[in-house]
Design an enzyme around this catalytic site. Structure first.
Site, short mmCIF file in Angstrom:
data_model
loop_
_atom_site.label_atom_id
_atom_site.label_comp_id
_atom_site.label_asym_id
_atom_site.label_seq_id
_atom_site.Cartn_x
_atom_site.Cartn_y
_atom_site.Cartn_z
N ARG A 91 36.15 38.74 36.96
CA ARG A 91 34.27 37.93 37.11
C ARG A 91 33.28 37.34 36.05
O ARG A 91 32.61 38.45 35.74
CB ARG A 91 34.31 38.43 38.43
CG ARG A 91 34.81 38.33 40.06
CD ARG A 91 34.23 38.85 41.13
NE ARG A 91 34.10 41.21 40.57
CZ ARG A 91 33.94 41.66 41.53
NH1 ARG A 91 32.62 40.74 42.56
NH2 ARG A 91 34.09 42.46 41.39
N ASP A 125 41.57 41.08 32.71
CA ASP A 125 42.62 41.53 33.41
C ASP A 125 42.86 43.02 33.03
O ASP A 125 44.02 43.28 32.02
CB ASP A 125 42.81 40.61 34.23
CG ASP A 125 43.84 41.39 34.96
OD1 ASP A 125 43.90 42.33 35.99
OD2 ASP A 125 43.42 40.41 36.09
N TYR A 147 46.92 55.40 46.73
CA TYR A 147 45.35 55.33 45.88
C TYR A 147 45.43 56.87 45.77
O TYR A 147 45.26 56.86 44.25
CB TYR A 147 44.27 54.87 47.01
CG TYR A 147 42.72 54.96 45.90
CD1 TYR A 147 42.44 54.25 45.01
CD2 TYR A 147 41.99 56.02 46.82
CE1 TYR A 147 41.03 54.57 44.72
CE2 TYR A 147 41.12 56.53 46.32
CZ TYR A 147 40.51 55.21 44.85
OH TYR A 147 39.32 55.93 44.36
N LYS A 162 45.23 57.97 41.64
CA LYS A 162 43.95 59.06 41.49
C LYS A 162 44.71 60.64 40.71
O LYS A 162 44.02 61.25 39.91
CB LYS A 162 42.76 59.10 42.02
CG LYS A 162 42.49 58.00 42.73
CD LYS A 162 41.91 56.97 41.03
CE LYS A 162 41.15 56.00 41.36
NZ LYS A 162 40.27 55.16 39.85
P1 NDP Z 1 33.60 48.44 42.88
O1 NDP Z 1 34.71 47.43 43.70
O2 NDP Z 1 32.35 47.93 43.00
O3 NDP Z 1 34.48 47.81 41.27
C1 NDP Z 1 35.02 48.22 40.57
C2 NDP Z 1 35.05 47.54 39.60
O4 NDP Z 1 36.81 47.66 39.05
C3 NDP Z 1 34.63 45.78 39.39
O5 NDP Z 1 33.87 46.16 38.71
C4 NDP Z 1 35.41 45.10 39.12
O6 NDP Z 1 35.49 44.36 38.54
C5 NDP Z 1 36.65 46.07 38.51
N1 NDP Z 1 38.24 45.94 38.48
C6 NDP Z 1 39.07 46.06 39.86
N2 NDP Z 1 40.00 45.91 39.30
C7 NDP Z 1 39.80 45.01 38.41
C8 NDP Z 1 40.24 44.29 37.07
N3 NDP Z 1 42.12 43.85 37.38
N4 NDP Z 1 40.86 44.11 35.85
C9 NDP Z 1 39.36 44.54 35.23
N5 NDP Z 1 38.46 44.53 36.03
C10 NDP Z 1 38.92 45.48 37.11
O7 NDP Z 1 33.73 49.76 42.81
P2 NDP Z 1 33.39 51.45 42.65
O8 NDP Z 1 32.42 50.79 41.39
O9 NDP Z 1 33.29 52.51 43.83
O10 NDP Z 1 34.93 51.63 41.54
C11 NDP Z 1 34.56 51.76 40.15
C12 NDP Z 1 35.61 53.52 40.15
O11 NDP Z 1 35.21 54.16 40.62
C13 NDP Z 1 36.88 52.70 40.43
O12 NDP Z 1 38.03 53.07 39.86
C14 NDP Z 1 37.15 53.38 41.98
O13 NDP Z 1 38.46 53.72 42.18
C15 NDP Z 1 36.10 54.41 41.32
N6 NDP Z 1 36.27 56.02 43.07
C16 NDP Z 1 35.05 55.18 43.65
C17 NDP Z 1 34.87 55.69 44.78
C18 NDP Z 1 33.97 54.92 46.12
O14 NDP Z 1 33.72 55.68 46.74
N7 NDP Z 1 32.94 54.10 45.94
C19 NDP Z 1 35.29 57.00 44.40
C20 NDP Z 1 35.43 58.05 43.67
C21 NDP Z 1 36.42 56.52 42.83
P3 NDP Z 1 36.43 42.46 38.84
O15 NDP Z 1 36.69 42.49 40.17
O16 NDP Z 1 35.47 41.71 37.92
O17 NDP Z 1 37.48 42.50 37.60
C1 8X3 Z 2 36.69 56.70 46.18
C2 8X3 Z 2 36.41 58.32 47.48
O1 8X3 Z 2 37.23 59.50 49.63
O2 8X3 Z 2 36.88 57.16 49.73
O3 8X3 Z 2 37.82 57.44 45.83
O4 8X3 Z 2 38.66 57.99 48.93
S1 8X3 Z 2 37.43 58.15 48.80
#
Ligand code: NDP
Ligand code: 8X3
Length: 263
Positions: free
Chosen positions: A35, A57, A150, A154
Site C-alpha cells: 500500500r 509485494d 497458516y 509458521k
Molecule cells: P497486519 O495485517 O496489521 O500487517 C501485515 C503486514 O503484512 C501489512 O503491512 C501488509 O502490507 C503486509 N503484507 C501482507 N501481504 C503482503 C505481501 N504480499 N507483500 C508485502 N507485504 C505484505 O498484521 P500483523 O502486523 O499482526 O502481522 C505481521 C506478521 O506477524 C505476520 O507475519 C503475521 O502472521 C504475524 N503474527 C501476527 C500475530 C497477531 O496476532 N497479530 C501473532 C503472531 C504472528 P500491505 O497490505 O500494504 O502489503
Molecule cells: C497469529 C496468532 O494465535 O491468532 O499468528 O494464530 S494466532
C-alpha cells in the site's frame, strides 16, 4: 554511522510499530509493503529519519530483486532484515478452506520470506555482519482448529530460522524467530476478509499484545551483545494460555467419570 533495517509489511501492525521504534533509536529505514499511500504517510510521519520507502509485494521475486538492486546510496548495507510481512486467511476447517487462501498464505509467509532472505543474505555473508529476524507465530508451535495452513507456514518459519542458524554458524550473522500469540493489529480484519465486526470479537474482553510490545522485542533482540543470538522468542499476552488437548466424546457416552483422566 546509522544502522539500516529493511522491514517488510511496514504499512500496518508490527511492521509499522517496528519502523517507529527503530526510528526513535536513530536507525535508517527501508520500509516496504503493497500500500503505497500508507508508505508515504509513514515516511512523512517519520520526517527527520532517513527513510527509503518502496512498494513491494514479497510474493514477486522480480520485485524483490529490483528492490535490492535499486536501493539508493546510503541504504545498500542492510544490517537487519525483518521478514514481517504475512497473513492468515480464513478459519475454516481443512475440508472447507479456500484453496486460493492457502496458496496466498504459502506464497506470502513462506515463499516471500525465502525470496527476501535469499536476495539479501549474500551481501550479509560477504560483510560477515547482519541479522535476519523472522516473524513466526505461536500458531507454528501449537495447533488450533482452523489454523491448518497458516500454522503450517509458521512452522516452516520456525524450522527455516533454525536451519539458517545452522548454515550461518561460521559467520557473525544472527537469526531470530519471534513467535507472538494474540496481538491486535489488522491481522484479524485480513483473516476475515474485511469483516471488522468479526475481527473485533477476537479481542473482546482480552488484554492482547500490541504492535508496540512486539516492536520492543524486535528492538531488544538486535541490542544484545554481538556474540549473543536470541534464537527464538515465544510471547503471549498474560490472558492467553495453551489449551488442553481436545478430546471429543461421543454424546451417548455421557459425562466423564471422576477417574476418567479427563482434563
Ligand atoms: P497486519 O495485517 O496489521 O500487517 C501485515 C503486514 O503484512 C501489512 O503491512 C501488509 O502490507 C503486509 N503484507 C501482507 N501481504 C503482503 C505481501 N504480499 N507483500 C508485502 N507485504 C505484505 O498484521 P500483523 O502486523 O499482526 O502481522 C505481521 C506478521 O506477524 C505476520 O507475519 C503475521 O502472521 C504475524 N503474527 C501476527 C500475530 C497477531 O496476532 N497479530 C501473532 C503472531 C504472528 P500491505 O497490505 O500494504 O502489503
Ligand atoms: C497469529 C496468532 O494465535 O491468532 O499468528 O494464530 S494466532
Amino acid at each position: 554511522m546509522s544502522k539500516t533495517i529493511l522491514i517488510t509489511g511496514a504499512t500496518s501492525g508490527f511492521g509499522r510499530a517496528c519502523a517507529e521504534r527503530f526510528a526513535r533509536e536513530g536507525w535508517q529505514l527501508i520500509i516496504t509493503g503493497r500500500r503505497q499511500q500508507r508508505l508515504e504517510e509513514l515516511a512523512e510521519q517519520l520526517a527527520g529519519t532517513p527513510v527509503h520507502a518502496a512498494r513491494l509485494d514479497v510474493r514477486d521475486r522480480g520485485q524483490v530483486r529490483a528492490l535490492v538492486r535499486d536501493l539508493p546510496p546510503g541504504f545498500r548495507e542492510i544490517d537487519v532484515l525483518l521478514n514481517n510481512a504475512g497473513l492468515a486467511l480464513g478459519l475454516e476447517g481443512a475440508h472447507e478452506a479456500d484453496p486460493d487462501d492457502w496458496e496466498t498464505m504459502i506464497d506470502t509467509n513462506i515463499k516471500g520470506l525465502c525470496h527476501l532472505t535469499r536476495t539479501i543474505l549474500p551481501a550479509m555473508v560477504e560483510r560477515d555482519r547482519g541479522h535476519i529476524i523472522n516473524m513466526g507465530s505461536v500458531a507454528g508451535i501449537y495447533p488450533y482448529p482452523g489454523a491448518n495452513v497458516y500454522g503450517g507456514t509458521k512452522a516452516f518459519v520456525r524450522q527455516f530460522s533454525r536451519n539458517l542458524i545452522a548454515d550461518l554458524v561460521a559467520t557473525r550473522i544472527r537469526v531470530t524467530n519471534i513467535e507472538p500469540g494474540l496481538a491486535e493489529s489488522e491481522f484479524s480484519i485480513v483473516r476475515f476478509h474485511g469483516d471488522r465486526a468479526r475481527a473485533s470479537q477476537v479481542y473482546q474482553g482480552t488484554d492482547p499484545l500490541t504492535p508496540a510490545d512486539i516492536a520492543e522485542i524486535v528492538h531488544w533482540v538486535t541490542s544484545v551483545p554481538p556474540h549473543v543470538n536470541i534464537n527464538t522468542v515465544e510471547v503471549m499476552p498474560v490472558c492467553q494460555g495453551c489449551a488442553p488437548f481436545a478430546i471429543h466424546r461421543r454424546p451417548e457416552a455421557g459425562p466423564p467419570g471422576p477417574d476418567s483422566g479427563a482434563p
